[in-house]
Design an enzyme around this catalytic site. Structure first.
Site, short mmCIF file in Angstrom:
data_model
loop_
_atom_site.label_atom_id
_atom_site.label_comp_id
_atom_site.label_asym_id
_atom_site.label_seq_id
_atom_site.Cartn_x
_atom_site.Cartn_y
_atom_site.Cartn_z
CD GLU A 167 0.97 5.12 -6.52
OE1 GLU A 167 1.31 4.28 -7.41
OE2 GLU A 167 1.73 5.52 -5.64
CB THR A 197 3.82 -1.02 -2.60
OG1 THR A 197 4.82 -0.25 -3.27
CG2 THR A 197 3.08 -0.15 -1.60
#
Length: 308
Positions: A129, A182
């Site tokens: 991530e 994101t």
């Protein structure tokens, strides 16, 4: 065991008020991954099907997550090959990078005889991530690995709490076929919030957790309110406010932006209501001229699972 195939579920992160701390796993969509032991040391990504993603393990979230795992393993020179079948579109807001990261570390952990617990695997998957978004957040990878609803109580030290997943709770998700990265969605967030908004958000987070454990669907409904992140990010999603109003009229308990968007999720009590909500999503989006996909799923309480 020399080879294993796993299913890695899509996830809804934030769950309205729980920015960066609450997430849930779905039964669909999900990625599939084949992981193999190799006699040649190192990590190799042999193929990525369904998406144009790098094969370089240092530039692919699956490779980075496995690298983090092997650095803690007693034999870091082990050889691993990874083949990825992407069914979750990158930038969808339903945990594409998390699925690859989570599936990779769970699969490799099986190949190595499960030296790590599932909670320990979360930290390794967070490194994937970090590569994807610049932030090593766990609200997608934790439910992907552990299943159900999860909450990140703390990042320093990492403390993941498994929450209750009410049996009748279903999720409907619409994924407009536009990309919201994101990293971009994080850039538009305010760095300061009003104390009144923070207090309201804390109340909603606490009430949502209570509602999940008490299986109080009305309390869950009242708690699905985000007064901090959603007002800023919703401008990136076509017809967001109409979609939210119409879905609640169709029977949804409530919902919001899934992850950083553009997907929007709605929770419902029971499959019948969830499918009515999905039909309303279709009705709202059909005239917009934007391609989209809709998913209806129970809460996946197993997380990443072996399928072969």
């Amino acid at each position: 065991m020399d080879s294993i195939k796993v299913f890695a579920p899509g996830t809804v992160a934030n769950v309205a008020c729980g920015f960066d701390v609450i997430g849930l796993a779905m039964d669909a969509p999900g990625d599939e991954m084949i992981l193999r032991r190799s006699n040649e040391p190192g990590i190799r990504i042999t193929a990525v099907h369904g998406a144009d993603l790098p094969l370089d393990p240092l530039k692919n979230v699956a490779g980075v997550a496995v690298q983090a795992l092997l650095q803690k393993y007693e034999n870091p020179e082990v050889g691993i090959e990874i083949e990825i079948f992407k069914n979750i579109h990158p930038g969808s807001g339903i945990g594409s990078s998390a699925a690859s990261s989570a599936g990779a570390v769970v699969g490799v952990n099986y190949l190595l005889g499960q030296p790590f617990t599932r909670k320990q695997l979360v930290r390794f998957a967070m490194e994937g991530e970090r590569l994807a978004s610049g932030s090593a957040h766990a609200d997608n990878v934790a439910p992907a690995i552990l299943g159900g609803f999860t909450m990140v109580r703390s990042y320093r030290p990492l403390d993941i709490i498994a929450l209750n997943s009410p049996a009748e709770l279903w999720v409907s998700v619409i994924h407009p076929q536009i990309e919201v990265k994101t990293s971009d969605a994080r850039e538009i967030l305010k760095q300061k919030v009003l104390m009144t908004d923070a207090i309201r958000q804390w109340g909603n987070v606490g009430a949502l957790v209570a509602g999940l454990f008490q299986e109080d669907y009305e309390l869950i409904s009242r708690s699905l309110e985000d007064v901090i992140v959603e007002p800023v990010r919703s401008i990136l999603i076509p017809a967001f406010h109409e979609l939210k109003v119409k879905c609640k009229e169709a029977g949804a308990l409530g919902g919001g932006i899934s992850g950083s968007g553009p997907s929007v999720f709605m929770l419902s009590k029971g499959e019948a209501n969830a499918r009515k909500v999905a039909a309303m999503m279709d009705k709202v989006y059909a005239p917009l001229g934007v391609d989209y996909k809709i998913y209806v799923s129970q809460i996946n309480t197993a997380g990443v699972k072996v399928i072969d």
